[in-house]
Design an enzyme around this catalytic site. Structure first.
Site, PDB file in Angstrom:
ATOM      1  N   ASP A 184       7.829  -0.023  -0.976  1.00 29.20           N
ATOM      2  CA  ASP A 184       6.502   0.576  -1.023  1.00 29.20           C
ATOM      3  C   ASP A 184       6.502   1.708  -2.039  1.00 29.20           C
ATOM      4  OD1 ASP A 184       3.998   2.108   0.119  1.00 29.20           O
ATOM      5  OD2 ASP A 184       4.075   0.207   1.202  1.00 29.20           O
ATOM      6  N   HIS A 224       0.925   5.960   1.006  1.00 30.63           N
ATOM      7  CA  HIS A 224       0.999   4.612   1.583  1.00 30.63           C
ATOM      8  C   HIS A 224       2.320   4.385   2.309  1.00 30.63           C
ATOM      9  CE1 HIS A 224       1.026   0.101   1.533  1.00 30.63           C
ATOM     10  NE2 HIS A 224      -0.260   0.294   1.763  1.00 30.63           N
ATOM     11  N   SER A 384      -1.323  -4.372   5.213  1.00 31.30           N
ATOM     12  CA  SER A 384      -0.053  -3.633   5.205  1.00 31.30           C
ATOM     13  C   SER A 384       0.224  -3.054   6.583  1.00 31.30           C
ATOM     14  CB  SER A 384      -0.097  -2.502   4.175  1.00 31.30           C
ATOM     15  OG  SER A 384      -0.025  -2.984   2.864  1.00 31.30           O
TER      16      SER A 384
END
Length: 686
Positions: A184, A224, A384
């Site tokens: 990520d 994120h 996600s």
């Protein structure tokens, strides 16, 4: 910056060789990446010229992303054949550099793959593709492309089994025996949710951010990855609160990466496993790009090494099979639902769907760690987040049963999911039957399910409309193909059969003249120590029909299928219910070949259930009783208006057309025939 088509820069050959092969030249290249990128841009050729060039004898194939805005021309992954020697990738790369130099081109070798797959990553002009495709040992070349983060505490309550729901989330274990690798953005490892639980590796492979004025604010770069790390194993809002995480940065501050950087990240994991093998390992891939053969192949290699890969289905409100890594069969692909168990909508887009999705999980307004401060929380949505939930559930299942294979884990995730809770009207009509109606949930307990016979349904891709078109569905290597069926929306099909290909059995479905295409549907089960075979009865030509038997001692019928060469079989009317004691045979139309799938396994017990209704009936179903698992699903043979049969969990579904549009009479019967099995010996032993 513009591009110059079909231009070559001619350099003196000695100077080129010095730059390419000499140590000083190599260092100069490494110190001058920006100049090199300009050179690559200048050397790009027009798209139209490539197709003609590739038809002139190249033995390898070329692949590129179907979504033009995501393509990265000038960077290519060159994949060699599997049997090549470990030293061959670097030797082939040097050979390509030398041959390019003779033609006046500069090539930069970016990375050599050894452990994940045999190949290398290069920057070069598209003019050199034909040359590269002709090299010995090259299997295929794929142009690099972009991948993206897929994000735009009801979630913990939702994944808790209904019979155990309480005011507090109480998982069976914390997943402490499992390591989760997260590919990520970077992570704020000092956040109180994940502090001491995340190891930030020294790996980093990310592209530059778009735009010259982009500011790399730390909280934005980490947002994120930090949120997903908290969803997986956060102290307060995490699913598997005891799992340890390893962070690999493959996405930049804008949540954007490349296929090549993801490949290098996966190889980093592969090397780490070789150097220091650990226990159960889960890799979370909360990203998506266009379909990529090389990325899917890399996922397959890791899965063979007993690594569990969990991927986001994608947030494009589209067929997940068009994206990678979601389309890789070895990956557990996860779509997103909201608090009402409905598909997540994200503006004009939303969760992906289709046959490549294994199950759904909470993915809307998920509370998790925020990178704004070490105690901040934020709500995020997307596939996600859904994939992070399943990665956490997988960690807990593997902690309870560390020896589970990927196939066993996937089957358990499917078996324990909440079923038939999603409103299928949200999906496009042609995708509803293909998309699993499953929302992930924890198992009710960590013990006592070892005796359960687990099965799942695997749909093929659509065959296409030509008369001789076929569709193929296959099971995972650790699964047994117990039955095969087919489905066509037009009703024009020529049945299905099980065939051996490459040492594995596959389910093949056949389209018919005037048909719009067909699907093959495989019923894939976990049946340890099984010995399975297929027995075929050819067309009878007269009489009531064909009958295929399980004639080997101890072999039990698990599925029936049939296929035919003629376009219209006509009809005949065998009895709906079979005579007592005839459950080891399959009945078929007299003009069709009939196939009986027969298996011998310890404690295996099967029975046949049938349910028929007079036409017209749009749908007829029959369900196995509790404790029994559906292994075979077929329709009454010889019914002219049947579209096909398929399994949904432990229910056999037979679909048919309106008889008023077919010329058939309502005297015909629409019947669903289910074969239900259980492992009686293991059930008693447990």
């Amino acid at each position: 910056m513009g591009t110059v088509s079909s231009r070559r820069l001619w350099w003196p050959l000695p100077l080129l060789l010095l730059l390419l092969l000499g140590p000083a030249g190599t260092r100069a290249q490494e110190d001058d990446d920006d100049d090199y990128e300009e050179l690559v841009l200048a050397l790009r050729s027009e798209e139209e010229g490539l197709a003609d060039a590739l038809q002139n004898g190249a033995t390898a194939t070329f692949h590129r992303c179907a979504k033009d805005p995501w393509r990265l021309p000038g960077t290519y992954v060159v994949v060699l054949k599997e049997e090549t020697h470990r030293s061959q990738p670097e030797r082939t790369a040097r050979r390509l550099q030398a041959q390019a130099a003779r033609r006046g081109y500069l090539i930069k070798l970016l990375h050599v793959f050894h452990d994940l797959l045999p190949g290398f990553l290069v920057k070069m002009s598209r003019d050199l593709l034909e040359l590269a495709l002709r090299l010995p040992h090259v299997d295929y070349i794929e142009e690099d492309s972009s991948v993206f983060a897929q994000s735009i505490p009801w979630n913990l309550e939702r994944i808790t089994p209904a019979r155990y729901q309480a005011d507090e989330y109480q998982p069976p274990n914390g997943g402490s025996l499992v390591e989760v690798y997260l590919l990520d953005t970077s992570i704020q490892s000092g956040h109180r949710e994940i502090e001491g639980r995340v190891m930030v590796t020294d790996f980093g492979s990310v592209p530059k951010e778009d735009g010259t004025r982009f500011h790399r604010q730390a909280s934005k770069c980490d947002s994120h990855g930090t949120h997903l790390a908290g969803v997986v194993s956060g102290r307060d809002a995490g699913v598997a609160k005891g799992a340890s995480l390893h962070s690999l940065r493959v996405l930049n501050c804008q949540g954007k990466g490349t296929v090549s950087s993801t490949l290098i990240g996966l190889e980093f994991i592969c090397k780490s496993q070789l150097v220091q093998p650990v226990g159960p390992l889960v890799v979370l891939l909360p990203l998506a790009g266009g379909y990529s053969r090389v990325l899917n192949a890399a996922c397959q290699r890791l899965a063979r090494a007993r690594v569990v890969l969990v991927a986001a289905a994608g947030n494009f409100r589209d067929d997940a099979c068009l994206y990678s890594p979601a389309s890789a069969p070895e990956v557990i692909t996860v779509g997103a639902t909201n608090a009402q168990d409905q598909p997540v909508t994200l503006g004009t887009l939303g969760t992906n769907f289709g046959r490549c999705v294994d199950l759904f999980a909470p993915g809307e307004d998920i509370i998790g760690a925020s990178s704004d401060c070490s105690t901040c929380f934020v709500s995020r949505s997307g596939t996600s987040q859904a994939a992070a939930h399943v990665a956490g559930i997988a960690a807990m299942m593997l902690s309870a049963e560390p020896e589970l294979t990927l196939a066993e884990l996937r089957q358990r995730l499917i078996h324990f999911s909440a079923k038939d809770v999603i409103n299928e009207a949200w999906f496009p009509e042609d995708q509803r039957v293909l998309t699993p109606n499953l929302v992930a949930a924890l198992p009710p307990s960590t013990h006592g399910e070892g005796w359960q016979l687990f099965c799942r349904t695997v749909w093929s891709a659509h065959s296409g409309p030509t008369r001789m078109a076929t569709a193929m569905a296959r099971c995972a290597p650790d699964e047994e193909l117990l039955s095969c069926s087919s489905f066509s929306r037009s009703g024009k099909r020529r049945g299905e059969r099980i065939e051996a290909q490459g040492g594995r059995r596959v389910c093949l479905a056949h389209n018919a003249f005037g048909g719009e295409g067909v699907y093959a549907i495989a019923r894939c089960c976990l049946l340890p120590q099984a010995n399975c075979s297929v027995h075929t009865a050819p067309p009878a030509g007269a009489g009531m029909g064909t009958r295929a038997h399980c004639h080997q001692q101890g072999h039990i019928l698990t599925g029936c299928s049939s296929h035919w060469e003629v376009e219209d079989l006509g009809t005949h009317k065998p009895p709906v219910l079979r005579p007592e004691g005839q459950h080891n045979q399959c009945m078929g139309h007299r003009g069709a070949s009939t196939h009986a799938s027969c298996c011998h396994a310890p404690g295996l017990e099967c029975k046949v259930k049938e349910h028929g209704l007079p036409a017209p009936q749009e749908q007829v179903t029959v369900t196995c009783e509790e404790g029994w698992t559906l292994t075979g699903c077929s329709a009454l043979p010889g019914t002219s208006h049947v579209l096909g049969a398929y399994a949904v969990d432990d229910t056999c579904v037979v679909r048919s057309r309106d008889v008023s549009t077919t010329g058939s009479t309502s005297e015909e019967t629409v019947a669903a025939i289910a074969i239900c099995c259980r492992s009686q010996h293991l059930a008693q032993a447990s």
